[in-house]
Design an enzyme around this catalytic site. Sequence first.
Site, PDB file in Angstrom:
ATOM      1  N   LYS A 187     -48.682 -34.031 -61.936  1.00 56.79           N
ATOM      2  CA  LYS A 187     -47.608 -33.277 -61.274  1.00 56.79           C
ATOM      3  C   LYS A 187     -48.140 -32.230 -60.296  1.00 56.79           C
ATOM      4  O   LYS A 187     -47.511 -31.967 -59.281  1.00 56.79           O
ATOM      5  CB  LYS A 187     -46.690 -32.620 -62.308  1.00 56.79           C
ATOM      6  N   LYS A 238     -37.451 -39.640 -62.671  1.00 54.97           N
ATOM      7  CA  LYS A 238     -36.342 -39.068 -61.907  1.00 54.97           C
ATOM      8  C   LYS A 238     -36.814 -38.383 -60.634  1.00 54.97           C
ATOM      9  O   LYS A 238     -36.065 -38.253 -59.684  1.00 54.97           O
ATOM     10  CB  LYS A 238     -35.464 -38.092 -62.684  1.00 54.97           C
ATOM     11  N   LYS A 245     -44.787 -45.076 -63.559  1.00 52.09           N
ATOM     12  CA  LYS A 245     -43.641 -44.841 -64.438  1.00 52.09           C
ATOM     13  C   LYS A 245     -42.338 -44.668 -63.647  1.00 52.09           C
ATOM     14  O   LYS A 245     -42.358 -44.026 -62.604  1.00 52.09           O
ATOM     15  CB  LYS A 245     -43.928 -43.556 -65.244  1.00 52.09           C
TER      16      LYS A 245
HETATM   17  N1  AQP Z   1     -40.131 -44.336 -67.610  1.00 53.43           N
HETATM   18  C1  AQP Z   1     -39.910 -43.959 -68.870  1.00 53.43           C
HETATM   19  N2  AQP Z   1     -39.936 -44.867 -69.867  1.00 53.43           N
HETATM   20  C2  AQP Z   1     -39.700 -44.484 -71.156  1.00 53.43           C
HETATM   21  N3  AQP Z   1     -39.412 -43.212 -71.510  1.00 53.43           N
HETATM   22  C3  AQP Z   1     -39.369 -42.287 -70.547  1.00 53.43           C
HETATM   23  N4  AQP Z   1     -39.119 -40.966 -70.552  1.00 53.43           N
HETATM   24  C4  AQP Z   1     -39.191 -40.476 -69.297  1.00 53.43           C
HETATM   25  N5  AQP Z   1     -39.486 -41.458 -68.442  1.00 53.43           N
HETATM   26  C5  AQP Z   1     -39.615 -42.604 -69.180  1.00 53.43           C
HETATM   27  C6  AQP Z   1     -38.794 -40.187 -71.747  1.00 53.43           C
HETATM   28  O1  AQP Z   1     -37.622 -39.451 -71.492  1.00 53.43           O
HETATM   29  C7  AQP Z   1     -37.692 -38.231 -72.209  1.00 53.43           C
HETATM   30  C8  AQP Z   1     -37.323 -37.095 -71.332  1.00 53.43           C
HETATM   31  O2  AQP Z   1     -38.254 -36.937 -70.323  1.00 53.43           O
HETATM   32  P1  AQP Z   1     -38.300 -35.580 -69.516  1.00 53.43           P
HETATM   33  O3  AQP Z   1     -37.059 -35.421 -68.751  1.00 53.43           O
HETATM   34  O4  AQP Z   1     -38.595 -34.460 -70.409  1.00 53.43           O
HETATM   35  O5  AQP Z   1     -39.524 -35.658 -68.565  1.00 53.43           O
HETATM   36  P2  AQP Z   1     -40.450 -36.790 -68.098  1.00 53.43           P
HETATM   37  O6  AQP Z   1     -41.072 -37.502 -69.227  1.00 53.43           O
HETATM   38  O7  AQP Z   1     -41.397 -36.156 -67.125  1.00 53.43           O
HETATM   39  O8  AQP Z   1     -39.394 -37.754 -67.367  1.00 53.43           O
HETATM   40  P3  AQP Z   1     -39.251 -38.079 -65.873  1.00 53.43           P
HETATM   41  O9  AQP Z   1     -38.028 -38.934 -65.709  1.00 53.43           O
HETATM   42  O10 AQP Z   1     -40.510 -38.633 -65.317  1.00 53.43           O
HETATM   43  O11 AQP Z   1     -38.909 -36.679 -65.229  1.00 53.43           O
HETATM   44  P4  AQP Z   1     -39.632 -35.909 -64.053  1.00 53.43           P
HETATM   45  O12 AQP Z   1     -39.628 -36.889 -62.920  1.00 53.43           O
HETATM   46  O13 AQP Z   1     -38.767 -34.728 -63.801  1.00 53.43           O
HETATM   47  O14 AQP Z   1     -40.986 -35.568 -64.512  1.00 53.43           O
HETATM   48  C9  AQP Z   1     -39.082 -38.127 -72.801  1.00 53.43           C
HETATM   49  O15 AQP Z   1     -39.026 -38.483 -74.170  1.00 53.43           O
HETATM   50  C10 AQP Z   1     -39.859 -39.154 -72.044  1.00 53.43           C
HETATM   51  O16 AQP Z   1     -40.902 -39.699 -72.814  1.00 53.43           O
END
Ligand code: AQP
Length: 334
Positions: free
Chosen positions: A113, A199, A196
């Site tokens: 990040k 969002k 991955k």
């Molecule tokens: N691609 C994914 N596949 C499976 N699980 C996922 N999670 C996120 N992306 C995937 C799971 O969703 C939960 C919440 O995630 P988060 O919002 O705390 O942050 P993150 O893991 O960093 O998710 P994002 O979507 O990638 O958000 P951004 O882009 O803001 O960093 C967690 O349990 C995560 O494992």
Amino acid sequence: MSKGRIFSGVQPSGRLTLGNYLGAIRNFVRLQDDYECIYCVVDMHAITVWQDPAELRHTTREVAAAYLASGIDPAKSIIFNQSQVGAHAELAWIFNCVARMGWLNRMTQFKEKAGKNRENAAVGLFVYPNLMAADILVYKATHVPVGEDQKQHLELCRDIAQKFNHDYGQEFFPVTEPLIFGAATRVMSLRDGTSKMSKSDPSDNSRINITDDSDTIARKIRKAKTDPEPLPETVKDLEGRPEADNLLGIWAALSDITKEEAVAAFAGGQFSGFKQELADLAVARMAPIADEMRHLMDAPDHVDSVLADGAARADAIARPILDEVKDMVGFLRG
Ligand code: AQP
């Protein structure tokens, strides 16, 4: 009888994706009958990267609406947003003094990040895993359902619990177990099967958002990257074919079957026919959730009252645990 206490959270850092749903939220729903569950919208984590204030308020409500629309029952489980319960931040500070720089330096999510511009990253992004440990341990949660990407942070949480217990000479915090299950523990981008689904990916076509309408879901799946070969005959044949692997994994998760079963169902078939079936299935599963979310967001007072009620219930669990921690650390309390 409850099998233990669960804590998990999702950041209101953008529109929720199919990855958040299959890797996390859907599992939250399924655990409600067996565990005492606390589900958080982690707004304090979200601001480790810039969030527009009006947008943050909207997205916080939207994540709560997604919890409700997916089937989390606020009468059974606690739903709240992190910043309403001050105990998270207070314990996080203590953990900032327990965790070691070397531990945090190894966190791959920070490296991803912060990117090349490390010097310009917020300090909060670096200590994010300490706040996550506080989120979990302030409730002495025994289990945390997460996607695969959060495994390393969970290991750090266990290290912090163990060091705290050792430093203060008491088996106070549990060593929390991750719960990683389902056929889609790591949903990948629709444009690149090696990264991955996220969002914050700049390309909207890389992901399916929970709020996408049926036409958008179908279009994104039709346009998803694939390779020129027919669909594989065995799971082993998926090796080196990340896009096929990802789409079959999504199919398996949405149908509630194993990846082996999904591969067998389409063995040797063409991507075009498979994509059409996958689009129909994704629409059938996701559209009712999006509809219910829209309905909840039209009258956000209900969502706000669920969050306020959840925060009061969460605070009632966290406060006495934090008070004990303060006594152990040597802080005077009035
Ligand atoms: N691609 C994914 N596949 C499976 N699980 C996922 N999670 C996120 N992306 C995937 C799971 O969703 C939960 C919440 O995630 P988060 O919002 O705390 O942050 P993150 O893991 O960093 O998710 P994002 O979507 O990638 O958000 P951004 O882009 O803001 O960093 C967690 O349990 C995560 O494992």
